[in-house]
Design an enzyme around this catalytic site. Structure first.
Site, PDB file in Angstrom:
ATOM      1  N   GLU A 127       0.799  -1.228   0.000  1.00 36.67           N
ATOM      2  CA  GLU A 127       0.000   0.000   0.000  1.00 36.67           C
ATOM      3  C   GLU A 127       0.831   1.278   0.000  1.00 36.67           C
ATOM      4  O   GLU A 127       0.640   2.155   0.859  1.00 36.67           O
ATOM      5  CB  GLU A 127      -0.958   0.001   1.192  1.00 36.67           C
ATOM      6  CG  GLU A 127      -1.903  -1.178   1.215  1.00 36.67           C
ATOM      7  CD  GLU A 127      -3.086  -0.984   2.156  1.00 36.67           C
ATOM      8  OE1 GLU A 127      -3.022  -0.095   3.014  1.00 36.67           O
ATOM      9  OE2 GLU A 127      -4.078  -1.719   2.002  1.00 36.67           O
ATOM     10  N   GLU A 147      -5.347  -8.768   0.410  1.00 37.99           N
ATOM     11  CA  GLU A 147      -6.034  -8.499   1.683  1.00 37.99           C
ATOM     12  C   GLU A 147      -7.508  -8.274   1.441  1.00 37.99           C
ATOM     13  O   GLU A 147      -7.893  -7.607   0.475  1.00 37.99           O
ATOM     14  CB  GLU A 147      -5.495  -7.232   2.369  1.00 37.99           C
ATOM     15  CG  GLU A 147      -4.232  -7.423   3.146  1.00 37.99           C
ATOM     16  CD  GLU A 147      -3.770  -6.143   3.832  1.00 37.99           C
ATOM     17  OE1 GLU A 147      -4.622  -5.394   4.352  1.00 37.99           O
ATOM     18  OE2 GLU A 147      -2.549  -5.903   3.825  1.00 37.99           O
TER      19      GLU A 147
HETATM   20  C1  NOJ Z   1      -4.378  -2.619   4.947  1.00 37.32           C
HETATM   21  C2  NOJ Z   1      -3.041  -2.717   5.604  1.00 37.32           C
HETATM   22  O1  NOJ Z   1      -2.124  -3.376   4.776  1.00 37.32           O
HETATM   23  C3  NOJ Z   1      -3.071  -3.338   6.983  1.00 37.32           C
HETATM   24  O2  NOJ Z   1      -1.887  -2.958   7.615  1.00 37.32           O
HETATM   25  C4  NOJ Z   1      -4.296  -2.900   7.741  1.00 37.32           C
HETATM   26  O3  NOJ Z   1      -4.279  -3.384   9.042  1.00 37.32           O
HETATM   27  C5  NOJ Z   1      -5.515  -3.385   7.009  1.00 37.32           C
HETATM   28  N1  NOJ Z   1      -5.542  -2.819   5.689  1.00 37.32           N
HETATM   29  C6  NOJ Z   1      -6.823  -3.029   7.689  1.00 37.32           C
HETATM   30  O4  NOJ Z   1      -6.987  -1.669   7.747  1.00 37.32           O
END
Ligand code: NOJ
Length: 486
Positions: free
Chosen positions: A173, A386
């Site tokens: 990200e 994710e």
């Molecule tokens: C994206 C991120 O990569 C992660 O670190 C975060 O905890 C999750 N989304 C949930 O917000």
């Protein structure tokens, strides 16, 4: 048979029937055998042991210790203590029947003492007005120097672990890291300027793009090292993971449609267009002009080697309102595209709200996002790196409430079903990872949001499977597994 056991078996039976109902329509066998199913974590969010193992302080170690920064005044000093409990945690994953695990490597943990560590010299400035900023040696992502250090870090990882790691992501990200770090200034290094926020230093009109440029080139250098020296020998693949929120126009007006397209370009393509095609999206150039760096011929060389896959972190969909032709609130996370985002239209949420304020349940957004990436990048292999659901914590929520996470089961079931639909329609998606195997430190929210398939008691470190863990196991292993496992 004791009463307790009978009740347990009855409960397990009903649960099994219920879960079977939920996964009706598709199962593991609908996905290719080679499909990766796993769970995801990140080092700072789970490891703890922040001063152990010759580790240097990371920027989040520093930020989380600044008073007032984290919602519940917590930090990742101990988190899930995964640093010590990793064997048990891997066992938890095994018991679910996953065939892969996505985790991150913190460079402050593995490079300590070896390199001119940009994090080693990190310190915190405190100004009179309590506005703080974190300073890096040589300016962190703002200085092209970092590209070479990132390449060094990446190479240490390839050399040391590449015989076992089959998929590498250079960044997780970066679009969020840059916007939060240099546009609105809520993540390290806490840089921003008005109207985006009040920070001790920064320039929200320039720095996000300079920092992103260095991230993109650092990615290119890492890919080049991997492709030239390691890939043939180690047989892995390399890519990058983007936060990929889907956006829809708030109003059925041309301006909002155009703004939606513009915001989409300012998000994932900001990084992927240069990496894949060699330049930034035209929508960005139009708005940002000379504040957006140019790829010099030297830069282009760094992007010569092409990555193998795109990682997609997808959770939610939001509405977009244009702020270019009809002025509105641009001082937020998506304001640099002259857009305003919201989860509501006339007071009606875009999907069922979750405990994470910007996350709504909109399964068709996943289909839209996957198709957008598929079409824009010529169906490059993709992984859903994710996807997950946040539960909120209040003084009244009990462990039992967390464990009975039917909302999460419903969310995962719908999103996974939608993913299958995109695959059936031709998207080259090769894996799906749930965030997260267990509750952990959710950045500025601390421990007030829980994303885990396993509940974690942060005092005892006990892990308890939630219904969603059983749902995943049932999905992965077939309908017998739930009763057998217990
Ligand atoms: C994206 C991120 O990569 C992660 O670190 C975060 O905890 C999750 N989304 C949930 O917000």
């Amino acid at each position: 048979m004791g009463m307790k056991k009978k009740t347990f078996m009855a409960a397990a039976f009903y649960l099994l029937c219920f879960l079977s109902l939920l996964v009706e329509g598709f199962d593991r066998s609908d996905f290719p055998d080679s499909f990766l199913f796993g769970t995801a974590t990140s080092s700072y969010q789970i490891e703890g042991a922040y001063l152990q193992g010759n580790k240097e302080l990371s920027n989040w170690d520093v930020l989380s210790h600044i008073p007032g920064k984290i919602d519940d005044s917590s930090n990742g000093d101990i988190a899930d203590d995964h640093y010590h409990l990793y064997m048990d945690d891997i066992e938890l994953m095994h018991s679910l029947g996953v065939n892969s695990y996505r985790f991150s490597i913190s460079w402050s943990r593995i490079l300590a003492g070896k390199l001119v560590l940009f994090l080693a010299d990190l310190f915190v400035h405190r100004a009179k007005n309590q506005t703080l900023c974190i300073k890096y040696k040589y300016g962190g992502w703002l200085n092209p120097e970092i590209q070479k250090d990132f390449g060094y870090f990446a190479e240490v990882c390839f050399r040391e672990f590449g015989d076992r790691v089959k998929y590498w992501a250079t960044f997780n990200e970066p679009n969020v890291m840059i916007k939060r770090g240099y546009l609105v200034g809520t993540y390290p290094p806490l840089h921003c300027s008005a109207p985006f926020g009040e920070c001790l230093s920064g320039n929200s009109s320039v720095e996000p793009y300079v920092a992103a440029h260095n991230v993109i080139l650092s990615h290119g250098i890492a890919v080049q090292i991997y492709k030239k020296k390691y890939q043939a020998k180690q047989g892995g693949r390399i890519g990058i993971v983007m936060s990929a929120t889907w956006y829809e126009p708030l109003r059925n007006l041309t301006n909002d449609w155009v703004a939606t397209k513009r915001l989409l370009a300012f998000d994932v393509p900001w990084f992927l267009d240069p990496i894949i095609f060699g330049d930034y999206p035209s929508e960005m150039r139009q708005i940002l002009g000379s504040n957006l760096p140019i790829f010099s011929s030297k830069d282009k060389k760094k992007l010569r080697y092409k990555m193998d896959f795109i990682g997609v972190n997808h959770y939610t969909t939001l509405y977009v309102r244009d702020c270019l032709y009809s002025p509105c609130e641009v001082a937020d996370f998506n304001g640099n595209a002259f857009t305003y985002t919201t989860g509501e239209r006339n007071g009606i949420p875009i999907g069922t709200p979750t405990a994470m304020p910007t996350f709504y349940v909109v399964p068709h957004g996943l289909e839209m996002m996957v198709n957008y990436i598929k079409e824009r990048y010529n169906n490059m292999p993709m992984f859903l790196t994710e996807n997950g659901y946040a539960q909120g914590v209040s003084n009244y929520t009990t462990v039992k409430d967390f464990v009975n996470d039917l909302d999460r089961v419903d969310y995962l079931n719908k999103y996974l079903g939608m993913l299958l639909k995109t695959i059936r329609n031709g998207a080259d998606v090769r894996g799906y990872f749930i965030w997260s195997i267990m509750d952990n430190f959710e950045w500025l929210y601390g421990y007030t949001l829980r994303f885990g398939l396993y509940h974690v008691d942060f005092t005892t470190q006990a892990r308890t499977p939630k219904l969603s863990a059983m749902w995943y196991k049932e999905f992965l292993q077939g309908s017998d597994s739930l009763l057998k496992a217990d």
